[in-house]
Design an enzyme around this catalytic site. Structure first.
Site, PDB file in Angstrom:
ATOM      1  N   CYS A  38     123.603  18.184  21.036  1.00  0.00           N
ATOM      2  CA  CYS A  38     123.234  19.577  21.303  1.00  0.00           C
ATOM      3  C   CYS A  38     121.740  19.750  21.020  1.00  0.00           C
ATOM      4  CB  CYS A  38     124.083  20.470  20.396  1.00  0.00           C
ATOM      5  SG  CYS A  38     123.614  22.201  20.341  1.00  0.00           S
ATOM      6  N   SER A  40     120.397  21.882  19.303  1.00  0.00           N
ATOM      7  CA  SER A  40     120.172  22.227  17.894  1.00  0.00           C
ATOM      8  C   SER A  40     119.896  20.985  17.061  1.00  0.00           C
ATOM      9  CB  SER A  40     121.373  22.981  17.323  1.00  0.00           C
ATOM     10  OG  SER A  40     121.629  24.132  18.094  1.00  0.00           O
ATOM     11  N   HIS A  43     116.264  20.446  17.328  1.00  0.00           N
ATOM     12  CA  HIS A  43     115.447  21.388  16.544  1.00  0.00           C
ATOM     13  C   HIS A  43     115.296  20.921  15.096  1.00  0.00           C
ATOM     14  CE1 HIS A  43     115.108  24.398  19.618  1.00  0.00           C
ATOM     15  NE2 HIS A  43     116.379  24.714  19.632  1.00  0.00           N
ATOM     16  N   HIS A  59     126.951  17.783  15.244  1.00  0.00           N
ATOM     17  CA  HIS A  59     127.788  18.912  14.815  1.00  0.00           C
ATOM     18  C   HIS A  59     128.725  19.387  15.924  1.00  0.00           C
ATOM     19  CE1 HIS A  59     124.395  20.646  16.921  1.00  0.00           C
ATOM     20  NE2 HIS A  59     125.209  21.640  17.225  1.00  0.00           N
TER      21      HIS A  59
HETATM   22  N1  LIG Z   1     123.059  30.535  18.265  1.00  0.00           N
HETATM   23  C1  LIG Z   1     123.798  29.459  18.062  1.00  0.00           C
HETATM   24  O1  LIG Z   1     124.748  29.502  17.295  1.00  0.00           O
HETATM   25  C2  LIG Z   1     123.508  28.193  18.799  1.00  0.00           C
HETATM   26  C3  LIG Z   1     124.472  27.190  18.920  1.00  0.00           C
HETATM   27  C4  LIG Z   1     124.193  26.078  19.706  1.00  0.00           C
HETATM   28  C5  LIG Z   1     122.958  25.937  20.308  1.00  0.00           C
HETATM   29  N2  LIG Z   1     122.034  26.907  20.127  1.00  0.00           N
HETATM   30  C6  LIG Z   1     120.696  26.850  20.766  1.00  0.00           C
HETATM   31  O2  LIG Z   1     120.856  27.198  22.137  1.00  0.00           O
HETATM   32  C7  LIG Z   1     119.748  26.656  22.855  1.00  0.00           C
HETATM   33  C8  LIG Z   1     120.266  25.909  24.083  1.00  0.00           C
HETATM   34  O3  LIG Z   1     120.967  24.751  23.679  1.00  0.00           O
HETATM   35  P1  LIG Z   1     121.392  23.638  24.763  1.00  0.00           P
HETATM   36  O4  LIG Z   1     122.008  22.530  23.997  1.00  0.00           O
HETATM   37  O5  LIG Z   1     122.115  24.271  25.873  1.00  0.00           O
HETATM   38  O6  LIG Z   1     119.930  23.199  25.265  1.00  0.00           O
HETATM   39  P2  LIG Z   1     119.505  22.319  26.532  1.00  0.00           P
HETATM   40  O7  LIG Z   1     118.223  21.678  26.186  1.00  0.00           O
HETATM   41  O8  LIG Z   1     120.641  21.472  26.975  1.00  0.00           O
HETATM   42  O9  LIG Z   1     119.267  23.420  27.703  1.00  0.00           O
HETATM   43  C9  LIG Z   1     118.118  24.193  27.835  1.00  0.00           C
HETATM   44  C10 LIG Z   1     117.941  24.555  29.320  1.00  0.00           C
HETATM   45  O10 LIG Z   1     116.863  25.475  29.440  1.00  0.00           O
HETATM   46  C11 LIG Z   1     116.042  25.119  30.546  1.00  0.00           C
HETATM   47  N3  LIG Z   1     114.695  25.657  30.303  1.00  0.00           N
HETATM   48  C12 LIG Z   1     113.760  25.201  29.432  1.00  0.00           C
HETATM   49  N4  LIG Z   1     112.661  25.998  29.456  1.00  0.00           N
HETATM   50  C13 LIG Z   1     112.917  26.978  30.363  1.00  0.00           C
HETATM   51  C14 LIG Z   1     112.187  28.134  30.819  1.00  0.00           C
HETATM   52  N5  LIG Z   1     110.982  28.426  30.328  1.00  0.00           N
HETATM   53  N6  LIG Z   1     112.781  28.945  31.738  1.00  0.00           N
HETATM   54  C15 LIG Z   1     114.016  28.678  32.243  1.00  0.00           C
HETATM   55  N7  LIG Z   1     114.746  27.595  31.831  1.00  0.00           N
HETATM   56  C16 LIG Z   1     114.209  26.772  30.907  1.00  0.00           C
HETATM   57  C17 LIG Z   1     116.146  23.600  30.609  1.00  0.00           C
HETATM   58  O11 LIG Z   1     115.843  23.116  31.918  1.00  0.00           O
HETATM   59  C18 LIG Z   1     117.613  23.374  30.210  1.00  0.00           C
HETATM   60  O12 LIG Z   1     118.461  23.376  31.355  1.00  0.00           O
HETATM   61  C19 LIG Z   1     118.993  25.775  21.865  1.00  0.00           C
HETATM   62  O13 LIG Z   1     117.912  26.512  21.297  1.00  0.00           O
HETATM   63  C20 LIG Z   1     120.034  25.505  20.802  1.00  0.00           C
HETATM   64  O14 LIG Z   1     119.482  25.170  19.554  1.00  0.00           O
HETATM   65  C21 LIG Z   1     122.286  28.022  19.397  1.00  0.00           C
HETATM   66 ZN   LIG Z   2     125.096  22.902  18.724  1.00  0.00          ZN
END
Ligand SMILES: NC(=O)c1ccc[n+]([C@@H]2O[C@H](COP(=O)([O-])OP(=O)(O)OC[C@H]3O[C@@H](n4cnc5c(N)ncnc54)[C@H](O)[C@@H]3O)[C@@H](O)[C@H]2O)c1
Ligand SMILES: [Zn+2]
Ligand SMILES: [Zn+2]
Length: 360
Positions: A38, A40, A43, A59
């Site tokens: 993921c 995260s 990060h 995780h």
């Molecule tokens: N809040 C929570 O509990 C929680 C849980 C899990 C993940 N997250 C967070 O969610 C986010 C997404 O996670 P993921 O695993 O899906 O990430 P990922 O990297 O798989 O997906 C990110 C997507 O965003 C696109 N992208 C990047 N910059 C962009 C922009 N400026 N405009 C449009 N699209 C853009 C990328 O092409 C990609 O498809 C991360 O920050 C992760 O840490 C949060």
């Molecule tokens: Zn996650």
């Protein structure tokens, strides 16, 4: 056991042989079958979010119960489980008011007087977010697992452990999108695609996917997107506002950037709600134009989809088995633990939905 250890920020994870403890009271030893990579994890690997090191990352996982400690009644050896980092105590104010994913009780971890779950007292290894899934075994509190039916494939079950619960949950629990509402999702990774899928299940009338990678926008349609916007070519705010005659009812930020969080707010119609799911780096401020609050626009966060995971996860399994959750399309590739750094690096380009580590 073999595990991927982060010893220093911004350095590759090293595959090491480390020890784990025996299950104590209320603890469960899970044999890891699959673990998703993921954003995260990235990060924490690159220091956007500090964490005690060394640590075993990971995780988003599923596996089989190997052994249980004293007083565990929920599972027995051989049960199939999905893990969730949202460990809940069951008796604090958050838990008792139905906000289990906001529980912060330290009792779910071992304290400093005990042997650590990973490594030993002389050389402890931090457990990441109650789980540490990039390892052949996970020694966890019983309140971090959900029991599932044994015919559910565990690689797809692993995705429910974070990305799916987070994306679908943000839509149905945090924002409570109602049938007929319009939705925009910025970022089509594992989390954003799950939010799109959640919006389809919730009955949204229009679901606009925003990304910068054309292949991701094509994939988004499989998950239920009715429209797509390539933010590389056009202004995402303008495009969404135009498509929906003034903005969407609900927007979701699933990347973790200041710019896209602000976009999510600006693409709302009057009375709309923006939900930030992405982890915006520590120290980053998000700026909104004050007068827009007079239009009753809302901005909120969502942690792990405001889950009640022991209820949600078996339901998501049913959704998958009925063909309503598109988990097959969420797995871009299956990799080995040794390739975990490739899995993390792939997240920088946005080309993959999910890499899933398969354990032998
Ligand atoms: N809040 C929570 O509990 C929680 C849980 C899990 C993940 N997250 C967070 O969610 C986010 C997404 O996670 P993921 O695993 O899906 O990430 P990922 O990297 O798989 O997906 C990110 C997507 O965003 C696109 N992208 C990047 N910059 C962009 C922009 N400026 N405009 C449009 N699209 C853009 C990328 O092409 C990609 O498809 C991360 O920050 C992760 O840490 C949060
Ligand atoms: Zn996650
Ligand atoms: Zn609690």
């Amino acid at each position: 056991m073999k595990a991927a250890v982060l010893r220093e920020v911004n350095k590759p994870l090293s595959i090491e042989n480390i020890s784990h403890g025996k299950p104590g009271p209320r603890e469960v030893l899970v044999r890891t079958v699959a673990a998703g990579v993921c954003h995260s994890d990235l990060h924490f690997q690159n220091g956007a979010y500090p964490y005690p090191l060394p640590a075993v990352l990971g995780h988003e996982s599923a596996g089989v119960v190997e052994a249980v400690g004293a007083d565990v009644r929920y599972v027995k050896k051989g049960d199939h489980v999905i893990t969730c980092l949202s460990a809940f105590c069951g008796h604090c104010e958050q838990c008792l008011t139905g906000h289990l994913s906001l529980c912060q009780e330290p009792e779910l971890q071992r304290d400093a007087t005990q042997e650590p779950r990973l490594g030993n007292k002389a050389a402890p290894i931090a457990q990441f977010l109650n789980l540490s899934s990039f390892a052949e075994y996970m020694l966890v509190h019983e309140h971090t697992i959900a029991k599932i039916r044994p015919d559910m494939p565990l690689d797809r079950a692993a995705l429910i452990g974070c990305g799916v619960t987070t994306g679908v949950g943000a839509v149905i629990h945090t924002a409570k999108v109602e049938p007929g509402a319009t939705v925009a999702v910025i970022g089509c990774g594992g989390v954003g695609l799950s939010a799109i899928n959640g919006a389809a299940i919730a009955g949204a009338s229009r679901i606009i996917a925003v990304d910068m990678v054309p292949a991701k926008l094509d994939l988004a349609r499989k998950f239920g997107a009715t429209d797509t916007v390539n933010a590389k070519d056009v202004d995402a705010i303008e495009a969404v506002r135009e498509m929906t005659s003034g903005g969407v009812h609900y927007s979701f930020e699933a990347i973790g950037l200041k710019k896209t969080a602000e976009q999510a707010f600006k693409m709302l119609r009057r009375g709309g709600t923006a939900t930030v799911i992405g982890m915006i780096p520590v120290g980053t401020m998000v700026e909104l134009h004050g007068p827009e609050f007079l239009q009753e626009r809302r901005m909120q966060g969502s942690n792990m989809g405001s889950n009640r995971f022991r209820v949600d996860m078996p339901r998501f399994v049913e959704f998958y088995l009925q063909g309503r959750l598109h988990l097959d399309d969420l797995i871009s590739r299956r990799i080995k633990l040794e390739d975990v750094n490739d899995g993390l690096n792939a997240l920088y380009t946005g080309e993959v939905a999910r890499s899933v580590i398969m354990f032998e």
